[in-house]
Motif scaffolding. Structure first.
Motif, PDB file in Angstrom:
ATOM      1  N   GLN A 159      -3.196   3.926  -1.938  1.00 34.43           N
ATOM      2  CA  GLN A 159      -3.537   3.031  -3.049  1.00 34.43           C
ATOM      3  C   GLN A 159      -2.812   1.685  -2.913  1.00 34.43           C
ATOM      4  OE1 GLN A 159      -2.611   4.819  -6.782  1.00 34.43           O
ATOM      5  NE2 GLN A 159      -3.442   3.119  -7.975  1.00 34.43           N
ATOM      6  N   ARG A 160      -3.524   0.628  -3.332  1.00 36.09           N
ATOM      7  CA  ARG A 160      -2.894  -0.710  -3.311  1.00 36.09           C
ATOM      8  C   ARG A 160      -2.094  -0.907  -4.587  1.00 36.09           C
ATOM      9  NH1 ARG A 160      -3.704  -3.964   0.309  1.00 36.09           N
ATOM     10  NH2 ARG A 160      -5.320  -3.719   1.886  1.00 36.09           N
ATOM     11  N   VAL A 161      -0.904  -1.458  -4.448  1.00 37.00           N
ATOM     12  CA  VAL A 161      -0.063  -1.683  -5.626  1.00 37.00           C
ATOM     13  C   VAL A 161       0.555  -3.087  -5.572  1.00 37.00           C
ATOM     14  CG1 VAL A 161       0.555   0.732  -5.999  1.00 37.00           C
ATOM     15  CG2 VAL A 161       1.943  -0.672  -4.461  1.00 37.00           C
ATOM     16  N   ASP A 162       0.969  -3.575  -6.756  1.00 39.86           N
ATOM     17  CA  ASP A 162       1.755  -4.804  -6.839  1.00 39.86           C
ATOM     18  C   ASP A 162       3.171  -4.408  -7.235  1.00 39.86           C
ATOM     19  OD1 ASP A 162      -0.258  -6.600  -6.218  1.00 39.86           O
ATOM     20  OD2 ASP A 162      -1.038  -6.547  -8.269  1.00 39.86           O
ATOM     21  N   VAL A 163       4.137  -4.966  -6.536  1.00 36.86           N
ATOM     22  CA  VAL A 163       5.532  -4.639  -6.808  1.00 36.86           C
ATOM     23  C   VAL A 163       6.226  -5.883  -7.358  1.00 36.86           C
ATOM     24  CG1 VAL A 163       7.698  -3.844  -5.817  1.00 36.86           C
ATOM     25  CG2 VAL A 163       5.521  -2.976  -4.942  1.00 36.86           C
ATOM     26  N   SER A 200       8.623  11.146  -7.811  1.00 37.71           N
ATOM     27  CA  SER A 200       8.428   9.837  -8.430  1.00 37.71           C
ATOM     28  C   SER A 200       8.768   8.730  -7.435  1.00 37.71           C
ATOM     29  CB  SER A 200       9.281   9.712  -9.687  1.00 37.71           C
ATOM     30  OG  SER A 200      10.638   9.614  -9.308  1.00 37.71           O
ATOM     31  N   MET A 201       9.166   9.100  -6.243  1.00 41.93           N
ATOM     32  CA  MET A 201       9.545   8.079  -5.254  1.00 41.93           C
ATOM     33  C   MET A 201       8.365   7.748  -4.357  1.00 41.93           C
ATOM     34  SD  MET A 201      12.222   6.259  -4.570  1.00 41.93           S
ATOM     35  CE  MET A 201      13.711   7.118  -5.027  1.00 41.93           C
ATOM     36  N   LEU A 202       8.054   6.449  -4.289  1.00 43.42           N
ATOM     37  CA  LEU A 202       6.950   6.019  -3.443  1.00 43.42           C
ATOM     38  C   LEU A 202       7.513   5.317  -2.223  1.00 43.42           C
ATOM     39  CD1 LEU A 202       4.688   4.238  -6.087  1.00 43.42           C
ATOM     40  CD2 LEU A 202       4.681   6.662  -5.466  1.00 43.42           C
ATOM     41  N   THR A 203       6.854   5.504  -1.117  1.00 40.15           N
ATOM     42  CA  THR A 203       7.169   4.683   0.044  1.00 40.15           C
ATOM     43  C   THR A 203       5.991   3.737   0.227  1.00 40.15           C
ATOM     44  OG1 THR A 203       8.345   6.540   0.995  1.00 40.15           O
ATOM     45  CG2 THR A 203       7.819   4.696   2.466  1.00 40.15           C
ATOM     46  N   LEU A 204       6.331   2.468   0.345  1.00 37.74           N
ATOM     47  CA  LEU A 204       5.281   1.455   0.406  1.00 37.74           C
ATOM     48  C   LEU A 204       5.386   0.668   1.695  1.00 37.74           C
ATOM     49  CD1 LEU A 204       5.830  -0.093  -3.139  1.00 37.74           C
ATOM     50  CD2 LEU A 204       4.308   1.803  -2.554  1.00 37.74           C
ATOM     51  N   ALA A 205       4.263   0.136   2.114  1.00 34.73           N
ATOM     52  CA  ALA A 205       4.272  -0.801   3.234  1.00 34.73           C
ATOM     53  C   ALA A 205       3.630  -2.091   2.768  1.00 34.73           C
ATOM     54  CB  ALA A 205       3.500  -0.218   4.408  1.00 34.73           C
ATOM     55  N   THR A 206       4.355  -3.186   2.936  1.00 34.94           N
ATOM     56  CA  THR A 206       3.755  -4.464   2.528  1.00 34.94           C
ATOM     57  C   THR A 206       2.800  -4.928   3.613  1.00 34.94           C
ATOM     58  OG1 THR A 206       5.417  -5.844   3.567  1.00 34.94           O
ATOM     59  CG2 THR A 206       5.872  -5.096   1.317  1.00 34.94           C
ATOM     60  N   GLN A 207       2.030  -5.951   3.272  1.00 38.31           N
ATOM     61  CA  GLN A 207       1.059  -6.464   4.244  1.00 38.31           C
ATOM     62  C   GLN A 207       1.749  -7.027   5.464  1.00 38.31           C
ATOM     63  OE1 GLN A 207      -1.009  -9.088   1.607  1.00 38.31           O
ATOM     64  NE2 GLN A 207      -2.842  -7.781   1.660  1.00 38.31           N
ATOM     65  N   LYS A 218       0.859  -1.175   0.000  1.00 35.60           N
ATOM     66  CA  LYS A 218       0.000   0.000   0.000  1.00 35.60           C
ATOM     67  C   LYS A 218       0.899   1.229   0.000  1.00 35.60           C
ATOM     68  CE  LYS A 218      -4.306   0.262   2.240  1.00 35.60           C
ATOM     69  NZ  LYS A 218      -5.044  -0.048   3.457  1.00 35.60           N
ATOM     70  N   VAL A 219       0.533   2.243  -0.758  1.00 38.22           N
ATOM     71  CA  VAL A 219       1.352   3.457  -0.814  1.00 38.22           C
ATOM     72  C   VAL A 219       1.150   4.238   0.486  1.00 38.22           C
ATOM     73  CG1 VAL A 219       1.826   5.580  -2.091  1.00 38.22           C
ATOM     74  CG2 VAL A 219       1.046   3.530  -3.309  1.00 38.22           C
ATOM     75  N   THR A 220       2.266   4.513   1.161  1.00 42.04           N
ATOM     76  CA  THR A 220       2.139   5.287   2.402  1.00 42.04           C
ATOM     77  C   THR A 220       2.590   6.723   2.212  1.00 42.04           C
ATOM     78  OG1 THR A 220       4.281   4.468   3.105  1.00 42.04           O
ATOM     79  CG2 THR A 220       2.340   3.313   3.946  1.00 42.04           C
ATOM     80  N   ALA A 221       3.442   6.970   1.233  1.00 38.10           N
ATOM     81  CA  ALA A 221       3.880   8.345   0.976  1.00 38.10           C
ATOM     82  C   ALA A 221       4.299   8.484  -0.474  1.00 38.10           C
ATOM     83  CB  ALA A 221       5.054   8.708   1.883  1.00 38.10           C
ATOM     84  N   VAL A 222       3.993   9.636  -1.066  1.00 31.26           N
ATOM     85  CA  VAL A 222       4.425   9.912  -2.431  1.00 31.26           C
ATOM     86  C   VAL A 222       5.337  11.122  -2.391  1.00 31.26           C
ATOM     87  CG1 VAL A 222       3.689  10.413  -4.786  1.00 31.26           C
ATOM     88  CG2 VAL A 222       2.215   9.065  -3.280  1.00 31.26           C
TER      89      VAL A 222
END
Ligand SMILES: Nc1ncnc2c1ncn2[C@@H]1O[C@H](COP(=O)(O)OP(=O)(O)O)[C@@H](O)[C@H]1O
Ligand SMILES: [Mg+2]
Lengths: 288, 370
Positions: B279-283, B254-261, B247-251
């Motif tokens: 937003q939910r994303v697949d990496v 162009s750099m995203l910070t994500l947290a996995t489940q 899930k995107v935790t910060a934008v």
């Protein structure tokens, strides 16, 4: 020890087929041949000689009937092939699943009743007061009743009808085994329908064609009921002539000679057919 | 003078089988002399598409142009394309020479000329003197080359190949890949090649189209398809990849910070942008994009560093890999193990650090929920 046991097993397994060959095929034919070369010179007096065969060649009615039977059988075989091939091609290549099974079964339905009943069916259709004659009159196409029975065409119809299944079954089997992509490759490389048929489908179906033809030819040559019933008393079919010698004339010697000649004829025609089509009997029977 | 039109153009090709759409609005062009692959899982509609080009099936809608001319309605025996079938479809009732000469015979070429051209093309595929042999006297690889020769002798504008290497064993397949590519270059004919094997497509092609459920997901050179997959499907299907749902935790630009489940933090660069916080994303992360770092000294700085435990070593020569369990989250990741000697002694249970560059991962919006 074990090789002895396995050899015993081998002979035990071989026994029924040997028995069948000897008792049902070889013995009757040997008997037939022995009887055919006995000449009757007085009551219960016989001597060995070729007189019966000489009688066959001296009497034009005999050998003409013989030749006529052979030619009509070959013609019937050719007609059956010409009619059966498109049917088999349609069933094997252009239908699938349920339709295929249904069509195949429909080919067999006439064979659920006896040959006699089937032939009477044709008589009902073809006789002077029959369905076709009446139908033509009702349509006003003919003025009086027409007799379709008791001629060579009627015999031909009967023969083709009786044996077409035996042509269709081996043809469907061999055509089924032809990979569709081979046909498509033929078209893809620029072949016309006739070229694909001639160069790809027919060469592949050759074993089926030959085995179907052999069976149909044998059936026609040995058919008794159809020529007599549809061709009438004067149908001049060789099996009818053999029947007359054995049953009406009590001339078993001449009848046996006829029987033996028929055997030679069928072997010869099958041999020539195989030679002309470039097939071997083992290949033909092995594949279908 | 206008440049020559592409050998093959497909415009909006669609094929329905009753209600089922096997090929769905496919568009592509294949320039003369190039090797074009269509890559996709089985059942995605590749064969259907190829059969429409060959003329065995008519598209429900759309147009097909070969050398600039529409071939809709032209029967297969009059299309300037040839096809190498999945099981080759060599005619078993003919010898090799008659097989190869079949097409020329249909065109009414003189007998002596047929023999000359058949011998010539068999020479070019490296099988001189096999004319008189029967089909079943050849090996798998030789049959392959005969099937190609049978098409090439007709000098088609486009050669279609339907997974022709599928029936070969691994070793021969590797060999034939190289051989097919060099045959294509030697004949300078346009090849359209379909396969479900990504390595075949990547090795041989000038351009690869990745197909899924009847649609083209991406068309491009192999490098582009591999390194810059346009969709999540392409990223997962072409090459190996570790996948994470996050899930995107910060934008931040162009750099995203994500947290996995499982709770791990990661930084991913997503130049295509358009992602929102929450937003939910697949990496997708390729095993070879992950670097192994032995000591925590080396792992002082940089993004996406985490310690883990080796759970298995999958030795496979140049394609060796490790499975590492992330210490913090328990997630399993595959890491390429280069056989350079640096990690020669690594074994199950060892602790390693993994590190990867944020630009190496690919990030896609998760399907369905936003
Ligand atoms: N003649 C047909 N009738 C109905 N469905 C078909 C037919 N041919 C193919 N299909 C369906 O179309 C889909 C794509 O098939 P295909 O083109 O053979 O896939 P691929 O070659 O990619 O494995 C499959 O789901 C298949 O079941
Ligand atoms: Mg396929």
């Amino acid at each position: 020890m074990s090789s002895d046991a396995s050899r015993l097993g081998f002979y035990l397994l071989l026994a029924p087929i040997l028995l069948w060959l000897v008792v049902l095929i070889i013995l009757p034919h040997v008997g037939l041949f022995v009887v055919s070369i006995s000449e009757k010179i007085g009551p219960r007096e016989y001597e060995i000689g070729m007189g019966n065969y000489a009688a066959f060649f001296q009497e034009p009615l005999f050998w003409r009937t013989f030749a006529r039977t052979a030619i009509m059988s070959i013609l019937a075989t050719a007609l059956t092939l010409i009619l059966g091939f498109p049917i088999a091609y349609y069933i094997a290549k252009l239908t699938q699943g349920r339709t295929k099974t249904t069509l195949f079964l429909m080919c067999m339905i006439p064979f659920w009743v006896s040959e006699l009943v089937r032939t009477f069916g044709w008589m009902i259709l073809l006789r002077e007061t029959g369905v076709i004659s009446n139908g033509l009159q009702a349509l006003g196409l003919v003025s009086g009743p027409v007799e379709f029975l008791y001629n060579d065409a009627a015999i031909m119809v009967g023969l083709v009808y009786t044996s077409i299944l035996f042509m269709v079954v081996p043809l469907v089997t061999t055509l089924d085994s032809l990979d569709n992509s081979l046909i498509e490759a033929g078209y893809d490389l620029g072949g016309s329908s006739t070229a694909v048929m001639r160069e790809i489908v027919i060469p592949h179906a050759m074993p089926g064609i030959v085995s179907g033809c052999i069976v149909v030819f044998m059936l026609s040559l040995g058919n008794y009921l159809t020529p007599i019933l549809l061709g009438g008393k004067d149908s001049l079919w060789f099996t009818g002539m053999i029947y007359t010698q054995f049953i009406t004339r009590f001339n078993w010697e001449l009848g046996s000679a006829f029987g033996f000649l028929l055997l030679i004829l069928s072997s010869l025609v099958v041999f020539l057919g195989l030679k002309l089509s470039g097939q071997s009997l083992s290949e033909t029977m092995g594949r279908s | 003078m206008l440049p020559a039109p592409p050998d093959l153009i497909c415009r909006d090709i669609t094929k329905h089988f009753d209600a089922f759409r096997a090929v769905d609005h496919v568009n592509f062009e294949v320039p003369q002399g190039s090797f074009f692959s269509i890559l996709g899982p089985s059942g995605c509609g590749k064969t259907t598409l190829l059969r429409m080009i060959a003329g065995f099936q008519e598209p429900t809608s759309g147009d097909l142009l070969i050398k600039g001319k529409s071939v809709i309605g032209v029967p297969p025996n009059r299309r300037p394309v040839s096809m190498v079938f999945q099981h080759l479809a060599l005619f078993p009732t003919m010898n090799i020479g008659d097989n190869v000469g079949f097409g020329l015979r249909q065109r009414g070429v003189a007998r002596a000329e047929i023999r000359r051209r058949v011998d010539d093309v068999l020479d070019r595929v490296g099988l001189p003197g096999v004319s008189a042999r029967r089909v079943d006297q050849l090996s798998g690889g030789q049959k392959q080359r005969v099937a190609i020769a049978r098409c090439m002798v007709l000098e088609p504008d486009v050669l279609l190949l339907d997974e022709p290497l599928g029936a070969l064993d691994q070793k021969l397949r590797e060999h034939m890949k190289v051989e097919l590519k060099s045959l294509q270059a030697a004949f300078n004919t346009t090849f359209v090649y379909i396969t479900h094997d990504q390595s075949e497509a990547l090795v041989m092609s000038d351009n690869v189209a990745v197909m899924n459920k009847g649609q083209f997901e991406q068309i491009g050179p192999p490098q582009e398809v591999y390194h810059r997959p346009a969709t999540a499907f392409v990223a997962g299907f072409v090459g190996d990849a570790n996948t994470f749902e996050a899930k995107v935790t910060a934008v931040n630009g162009s750099m995203l910070t994500l947290a996995t489940q499982t709770g791990a933090q990661m930084n991913v660069s997503a130049p295509q942008s358009g992602f929102d916080t929450g937003q939910r994303v697949d990496v997708f992360l390729r095993p070879e994009a992950i670097e192994l770092v032995a000591s925590d000294m080396a792992a002082q700085n940089g993004d996406n560093i985490s310690p883990g435990t080796v759970t298995s070593v999958l030795f496979n020569g140049a394609n060796s890999a490790l499975t590492v369990r992330d210490t913090a989250t328990g997630a399993m990741i595959n890491v390429a193990l280069p056989q350079t000697g640096a990690f020669a002694g690594i074994g199950t249970g060892d602790t390693v650090y993994t590190r990867w560059d944020p630009t190496k991962a690919r990030c896609y919006a998760a399907p369905g929920v936003k």
